[in-house]
Design an enzyme around this catalytic site. Structure first.
Site, mmCIF file in Angstrom:
data_model
loop_
_atom_site.group_PDB
_atom_site.id
_atom_site.type_symbol
_atom_site.label_atom_id
_atom_site.label_comp_id
_atom_site.label_asym_id
_atom_site.label_seq_id
_atom_site.Cartn_x
_atom_site.Cartn_y
_atom_site.Cartn_z
ATOM 1 N N CYS A 171 -34.613 38.554 95.996
ATOM 2 C CA CYS A 171 -35.697 37.912 96.723
ATOM 3 C C CYS A 171 -35.353 37.786 98.212
ATOM 4 O O CYS A 171 -34.191 37.700 98.584
ATOM 5 C CB CYS A 171 -36.035 36.514 96.201
ATOM 6 S SG CYS A 171 -36.260 36.428 94.438
ATOM 7 N N ARG A 179 -34.604 43.585 98.915
ATOM 8 C CA ARG A 179 -34.016 42.527 98.084
ATOM 9 C C ARG A 179 -34.872 42.209 96.863
ATOM 10 O O ARG A 179 -34.446 41.451 95.986
ATOM 11 C CB ARG A 179 -33.848 41.238 98.903
ATOM 12 C CG ARG A 179 -32.888 41.374 100.045
ATOM 13 C CD ARG A 179 -32.788 40.070 100.788
ATOM 14 N NE ARG A 179 -31.968 39.133 100.061
ATOM 15 C CZ ARG A 179 -30.723 38.833 100.386
ATOM 16 N NH1 ARG A 179 -30.166 39.403 101.414
ATOM 17 N NH2 ARG A 179 -30.026 37.979 99.682
ATOM 18 N N TRP A 196 -38.030 39.051 93.292
ATOM 19 C CA TRP A 196 -37.501 39.835 92.177
ATOM 20 C C TRP A 196 -37.469 38.850 91.005
ATOM 21 O O TRP A 196 -36.695 37.886 91.018
ATOM 22 C CB TRP A 196 -36.097 40.344 92.499
ATOM 23 C CG TRP A 196 -35.550 41.273 91.473
ATOM 24 C CD1 TRP A 196 -35.720 42.627 91.436
ATOM 25 C CD2 TRP A 196 -34.739 40.931 90.345
ATOM 26 N NE1 TRP A 196 -35.067 43.147 90.346
ATOM 27 C CE2 TRP A 196 -34.454 42.133 89.661
ATOM 28 C CE3 TRP A 196 -34.225 39.737 89.842
ATOM 29 C CZ2 TRP A 196 -33.690 42.178 88.507
ATOM 30 C CZ3 TRP A 196 -33.464 39.769 88.693
ATOM 31 C CH2 TRP A 196 -33.197 40.986 88.035
ATOM 32 N N ASN A 228 -34.915 31.379 96.817
ATOM 33 C CA ASN A 228 -34.050 32.429 96.253
ATOM 34 C C ASN A 228 -32.988 31.744 95.411
ATOM 35 O O ASN A 228 -32.465 30.702 95.811
ATOM 36 C CB ASN A 228 -33.308 33.198 97.359
ATOM 37 C CG ASN A 228 -34.223 34.110 98.126
ATOM 38 O OD1 ASN A 228 -35.399 34.233 97.811
ATOM 39 N ND2 ASN A 228 -33.672 34.745 99.136
ATOM 40 N N GLY A 229 -32.625 32.365 94.282
ATOM 41 C CA GLY A 229 -31.582 31.785 93.434
ATOM 42 C C GLY A 229 -32.143 31.410 92.080
ATOM 43 O O GLY A 229 -33.271 31.784 91.735
ATOM 44 N N GLU A 278 -20.373 57.152 88.145
ATOM 45 C CA GLU A 278 -21.220 56.970 89.328
ATOM 46 C C GLU A 278 -22.379 57.977 89.314
ATOM 47 O O GLU A 278 -23.511 57.636 89.650
ATOM 48 C CB GLU A 278 -20.356 57.106 90.591
ATOM 49 C CG GLU A 278 -21.092 57.013 91.912
ATOM 50 C CD GLU A 278 -21.885 55.726 92.124
ATOM 51 O OE1 GLU A 278 -21.755 54.766 91.340
ATOM 52 O OE2 GLU A 278 -22.692 55.714 93.077
ATOM 53 N N LYS A 293 -26.354 56.963 89.315
ATOM 54 C CA LYS A 293 -27.317 57.436 90.336
ATOM 55 C C LYS A 293 -28.556 57.997 89.674
ATOM 56 O O LYS A 293 -29.668 57.681 90.044
ATOM 57 C CB LYS A 293 -26.705 58.537 91.201
ATOM 58 C CG LYS A 293 -25.840 58.215 92.361
ATOM 59 C CD LYS A 293 -26.258 57.180 93.325
ATOM 60 C CE LYS A 293 -26.164 55.797 92.790
ATOM 61 N NZ LYS A 293 -25.171 54.908 93.249
ATOM 62 N N GLU A 318 -30.770 55.237 87.699
ATOM 63 C CA GLU A 318 -31.463 54.188 88.440
ATOM 64 C C GLU A 318 -32.664 54.709 89.225
ATOM 65 O O GLU A 318 -33.629 53.975 89.419
ATOM 66 C CB GLU A 318 -30.524 53.362 89.319
ATOM 67 C CG GLU A 318 -29.883 54.069 90.471
ATOM 68 C CD GLU A 318 -28.972 53.139 91.283
ATOM 69 O OE1 GLU A 318 -28.001 53.622 91.831
ATOM 70 O OE2 GLU A 318 -29.259 51.928 91.375
ATOM 71 N N HIS A 337 -16.043 61.261 69.264
ATOM 72 C CA HIS A 337 -15.846 60.076 68.416
ATOM 73 C C HIS A 337 -17.173 59.373 68.142
ATOM 74 O O HIS A 337 -17.188 58.193 67.809
ATOM 75 C CB HIS A 337 -14.826 59.130 69.063
ATOM 76 C CG HIS A 337 -13.471 59.747 69.156
ATOM 77 N ND1 HIS A 337 -12.624 59.855 68.078
ATOM 78 C CD2 HIS A 337 -12.825 60.354 70.184
ATOM 79 C CE1 HIS A 337 -11.518 60.475 68.435
ATOM 80 N NE2 HIS A 337 -11.613 60.786 69.723
ATOM 81 N N LYS A 374 -31.824 45.623 95.937
ATOM 82 C CA LYS A 374 -30.631 46.091 96.641
ATOM 83 C C LYS A 374 -29.492 45.085 96.534
ATOM 84 O O LYS A 374 -28.339 45.445 96.386
ATOM 85 C CB LYS A 374 -30.993 46.342 98.103
ATOM 86 C CG LYS A 374 -29.872 46.885 98.957
ATOM 87 C CD LYS A 374 -29.619 48.327 98.637
ATOM 88 C CE LYS A 374 -28.419 48.886 99.358
ATOM 89 N NZ LYS A 374 -27.877 50.061 98.664
HETATM 90 O O1 M6R Z 1 -23.837 44.955 97.292
HETATM 91 P P1 M6R Z 1 -22.881 45.309 96.186
HETATM 92 O O2 M6R Z 1 -22.045 46.498 96.528
HETATM 93 O O3 M6R Z 1 -22.034 44.151 95.763
HETATM 94 O O4 M6R Z 1 -23.806 45.723 94.988
HETATM 95 C C1 M6R Z 1 -23.268 46.039 93.729
HETATM 96 C C2 M6R Z 1 -24.293 46.709 92.840
HETATM 97 O O5 M6R Z 1 -25.396 45.889 92.648
HETATM 98 C C3 M6R Z 1 -24.779 48.034 93.457
HETATM 99 O O6 M6R Z 1 -23.712 48.899 93.703
HETATM 100 C C4 M6R Z 1 -25.763 48.743 92.490
HETATM 101 O O7 M6R Z 1 -25.109 49.125 91.337
HETATM 102 C C5 M6R Z 1 -26.410 49.938 93.191
HETATM 103 N N1 M6R Z 1 -27.841 49.865 93.073
HETATM 104 C C6 M6R Z 1 -26.012 51.242 92.624
HETATM 105 O O8 M6R Z 1 -26.595 52.313 93.287
#
Ligand code: M6R
Length: 600
Positions: free
Chosen positions: A2, A28, A74, A98-99, A476, A480, A483, A499, A595
């Site tokens: 948020c 956010r 969010w 927020n929170g 990773e 990518k 998401e 397995h 984000k």
């Molecule tokens: O801001 P941060 O690096 O602490 O965020 C961690 C994760 O939320 C962030 O890397 C998330 O997994 C990304 N959307 C991945 O692309």
């Protein structure tokens, strides 16, 4: 999650300022948005489901105002609709938040017994009602806020308007970030600097259990004992940060391409003068073990560092997901250095884990991208990644900047503890200096990646496999893809597939693999043969010269492990990007994501 923005001015129309601020904060959270502002001596509220553009088109174009607060959400409690969107108004009190209010259920029951009625299913409306209850009871705003802080569990950054005092904005904070900026003829509050930078780079940071009253010409900040406190005025000075999308279709693509600068920028302070520069890295030889903590992509960067520390410098190292670490027995002691990795510096789980280590007075190091973010103030030592603003939700350039700093940290440690010789250290420094020559050809193979994307974008299940470091890259790569394309993609250690998971492999199931380790490659190739035998179509990233028509091969240059950690991910990032583009998803703002994950 948020975003909050609020502004108060003697004579400026603050509505466009709030909308621009919200657009800058949309990374956010973007489930719904809302605004409350002063209009004809009353508060007018507009709320919508969806993005900030929906909100701006719903606003009356004739309206102007000098006081207002706004929010992009969010969803945590209740679905993303206009009723649950903020602001929430309960009698005299209007807030955005927020929170998460953790004890909202008990508070709600108590407030219902006092005849409060609720329209939404949010914890925020409960917070508004509680503030209203105290305000009604004490008739004093300081007492109202401090009583609220005493009785509410959880995290909050709250911005508040009060019907009886519409010449002020009040803010209060615990655990979620909140700043107060001072600009010409205006004071402006926000959950992060990006919302206010267009108007000012001067701002106060509110700490936990502090609150403030903000009017057109005054900012008064209080501690939880209702005493006025003096805070340092911060000046944000990152002038080079380019947040425009340029001619790129998406921020994500621009950020992938930015890596030709961001990796070198991050590395330079530690390589430009050879061995002298590498010694600018903190000395880790006094620690018996390194623990690394992060979430999502930052955790994956930690996995890469774990392999490098263990295999190349013979140093004990473990990596933890922050959301698990904070509830585990961590065997902490003062000889263990804990490294916290975060792009935003605001991730709630990582902050909580960091606080835990600090409570035990154990040493901490941060690898953080956003300057002046919460974590930068909490860690003992902070190394900044120089990725610049990363706007796309999917992390790309922040990841390679994290991996770059971590690789150089490992290198300096190896040099210091003599597991890496001087000549090897110089050779790796040289590779870093030439990193652009290695990355640029990988960034340029657009047709290649589009061809792969075309052959996988209609699939619903895709597997990524690898061994050792290649397993970390697979994790990773799979993150990518899932998401931004919404294709189910999973990473497996190549040897683990048989397995259980191999039962999911059928004709044409895509398997993406990286095999870049001479010691393990033949084993990984055998695993590929096993999936090919079951009909899989295989795409291989490798630094070896395989000639096998059953694979589609992307070659990367042969380098040290340190540089390899940066190279392998680039094809994975671009394959994910072009696949999502073919599926027509909202690449920069994928559904359900934000984000900055500022709730647990
Ligand atoms: O801001 P941060 O690096 O602490 O965020 C961690 C994760 O939320 C962030 O890397 C998330 O997994 C990304 N959307 C991945 O692309």
């Amino acid at each position: 999650m948020c975003g909050i923005v609020g502004a108060i001015s003697k004579n400026k129309n603050i509505l466009p300022i709030l909308i621009t601020g919200l657009k800058n904060l949309e990374y956010r959270g973007y489930d719904s948005a809302g605004i409350a502002y002063l209009k004809n001596k009353k508060i007018k509220i507009t709320k919508v489901a969806g993005k900030v553009t929906n909100l701006s088109s719903k606003l009356n174009k004739e309206d102007t105002s000098t006081v207002g607060i706004a929010h992009t959400r969010w969803a945590t409690h209740g679905s993303a609709n206009s009723i649950n969107a903020h602001p929430h108004k309960v009698n005299h009190i209007t807030i955005v938040h927020n929170g998460i209010i953790e004890n909202f259920k008990e508070l709600k029951e108590m407030l219902i017994s006092l005849n409060y009625k609720f329209k939404s299913t949010t914890d925020t409306e409960v917070a508004a009602a509680l503030l209203d209850f105290y305000y009604d009871k004490f008739k004093d705003i300081n007492k109202t806020i401090t009583e609220f802080m005493k009785n509410v569990k959880g995290s909050y950054a709250i911005s508040m308007l009060i019907d009886n005092d519409l010449e002020s904005i009040y803010v209060l904070k615990k655990e979620s970030p909140l700043i107060i900026g001072t600009a010409n003829n205006m004071n402006i509050i926000a959950s992060d600097i990006r919302a206010i930078l267009k108007y000012t780079n001067k701002y106060f940071i509110l700490d936990d259990f502090e609150y403030a009253k903000i009017s057109t010409d005054d900012i008064t900040i209080y501690n939880k004992d209702q005493n006025i406190i003096n805070k340092k005025l911060n000046i944000y000075q990152d002038k080079d940060d380019n947040t425009s999308k340029g001619n790129y279709k998406h921020y994500m693509l621009k950020e992938i391409m930015d890596q030709k600068d961001t990796i070198l920028n991050t590395a330079l302070p530690f390589i430009e003068k050879g061995i002298i520069s590498i010694l600018n890295m903190p000395d880790l030889t006094k620690y018996s073990k390194i623990d690394i903590v992060g979430c999502g992509t930052a955790y994956h960067a930690g996995l890469v560092a774990k392999y490098l520390f263990r295999e190349l410098t013979n140093t004990k190292c473990d990596v933890y997901l922050a959301s698990e670490y904070r509830y585990e027995n961590n065997f902490l002691n003062k000889d263990v250095l804990t490294i916290f990795i975060s792009q935003s510096g605001e991730t709630a789980d990582t902050i909580a884990a960091l606080k835990l280590v600090k409570e035990k007075a154990c040493p901490t190091l941060g690898i953080i991208n956003v300057k002046n973010s919460t974590m930068t103030y909490l860690v003992d030592t902070c190394l900044y990644t120089k990725a610049g603003s990363e706007i796309a939700v999917a992390s790309t350039k922040a990841y390679t900047a994290q991996v770059t700093l971590l690789a150089l940290l490992v290198l300096s440690h190896g040099y210091r503890n003599k597991t890496i010789s001087k000549s090897k250290t110089l050779q790796i420094i040289d590779e870093f200096n030439n990193i652009n020559k290695l990355i640029t050809p990988l960034l340029k193979q657009k047709e290649r990646y589009i061809k792969i994307a075309n052959s996988i974008y209609k699939e619903e299940n895709i597997f990524y496999i690898g061994r050792g470091l290649d397993y970390a890259f697979s994790m990773e790569g799979a993150l990518k893809l899932k998401e931004i394309s919404y294709i189910h993609s999973e990473a497996y250690a190549a040897g683990e597939l048989k397995h259980g998971t191999i039962s999911l492999i059928k004709k044409n199931t895509p398997v993406l693999c990286s095999a870049t380790n001479d010691k393990l490659n033949s084993k990984t190739i055998s695993n590929l043969k096993e999936v090919i035998a079951r009909g899989a179509k295989v795409y291989l990233i490798t630094n070896n010269n395989y000639e096998d028509e059953s694979f589609s091969i992307i070659n990367i240059p042969k380098t040290s492990d340190f540089i390899k950690t940066i190279l392998v991910i680039i094809p994975y990032q671009l394959i994910a990007y072009y696949t999502a583009d073919l599926r027509g998803t909202d690449i920069d703002k994928p559904k359900n994501l934000a984000k900055s994950v500022t709730v647990e």
